[in-house]
Each structure stands twice: as structure tokens, then as C-alpha cells.
Design a protein around this motif. Structure first.
Motif, PDB file in Angstrom:
ATOM      1  N   CYS A   8     -33.207   7.045 -12.420  1.00 25.47           N
ATOM      2  CA  CYS A   8     -32.344   8.175 -12.126  1.00 25.47           C
ATOM      3  C   CYS A   8     -31.228   8.237 -13.152  1.00 25.47           C
ATOM      4  O   CYS A   8     -30.514   7.267 -13.379  1.00 25.47           O
ATOM      5  N   CYS A  11     -27.585   8.090 -11.002  1.00 21.71           N
ATOM      6  CA  CYS A  11     -27.027   6.873 -10.413  1.00 21.71           C
ATOM      7  C   CYS A  11     -27.639   5.603 -10.990  1.00 21.71           C
ATOM      8  O   CYS A  11     -27.177   4.510 -10.716  1.00 21.71           O
ATOM      9  N   HIS A  13     -30.575   4.390 -10.453  1.00 24.13           N
ATOM     10  CA  HIS A  13     -31.527   3.734  -9.563  1.00 24.13           C
ATOM     11  C   HIS A  13     -32.944   3.868 -10.107  1.00 24.13           C
ATOM     12  O   HIS A  13     -33.367   4.926 -10.548  1.00 24.13           O
ATOM     13  N   CYS A  29     -34.864  11.131  -6.847  1.00 25.24           N
ATOM     14  CA  CYS A  29     -34.283   9.810  -6.632  1.00 25.24           C
ATOM     15  C   CYS A  29     -34.173   9.553  -5.137  1.00 25.24           C
ATOM     16  O   CYS A  29     -33.650  10.376  -4.397  1.00 25.24           O
ATOM     17  N   CYS A  32     -30.038   8.990  -4.422  1.00 18.19           N
ATOM     18  CA  CYS A  32     -29.041  10.059  -4.432  1.00 18.19           C
ATOM     19  C   CYS A  32     -29.679  11.441  -4.347  1.00 18.19           C
ATOM     20  O   CYS A  32     -28.988  12.438  -4.220  1.00 18.19           O
TER      21      CYS A  32
HETATM   22 ZN    ZN Z   1     -30.081   8.611  -8.141  1.00 15.85          ZN
END
Ligand code: ZN
Length: 68
Positions: A8, A11, A13, A29, A32
């Protein structure tokens, strides 16, 4: 079915998705909900043949990169 890893951009991730070949599905994601996912190239598709540093010491794994 190949597994692709996405990161992502929002963020940071990382998530792995199963993806059918030719599929144009957009991934979100799971943390988020952002659709700003960057596909990472990992695993089988990486054509590296490093000798030394990262290779396993047993010499018994097929790739020599298991790290053991
Ligand atoms: Zn994210």
C-alpha cells in the motif's frame, strides 16, 4: 494460481493476493482501504542467481536460497 504481493502506497501495509492470470481486478489495502497498491515482484519471478551471501548452507534446497 500465482500469488502477488502488493504494498500500500498510503500506509505501507503489504498484502498478498491470489491473482488469476489476465485478471485486472483492483486490490484494496486491507488495512486502510486505499486502492493505491503497488505490485511487488517477489518469489518465483525474480531471476536472481546470487552466489554466496543469501544462499543456504545445506545445499539441499532446490533454489539454494532458503537461508538455512
Ligand atoms: Zn493501506
Amino acid at each position: 494460481m500465482p500469488i502477488f504481493e502488493y504494498k500500500c502506497e498510503k500506509c505501507g501495509h503489504k498484502t498478498e493476493f491470489l491473482e488469476k492470470s489476465g485478471g485486472k481486478k483492483k486490490h484494496l489495502c486491507e488495512k486502510c482501504g486505499s486502492s493505491d497498491m503497488q505490485k511487488l515482484f517477489s518469489g518465483f519471478s525474480v531471476g536472481q542467481s546470487n552466489q554466496g551471501s543469501d544462499s543456504c548452507s545445506t545445499g539441499t534446497c532446490p533454489t539454494g536460497t532458503c537461508g538455512l
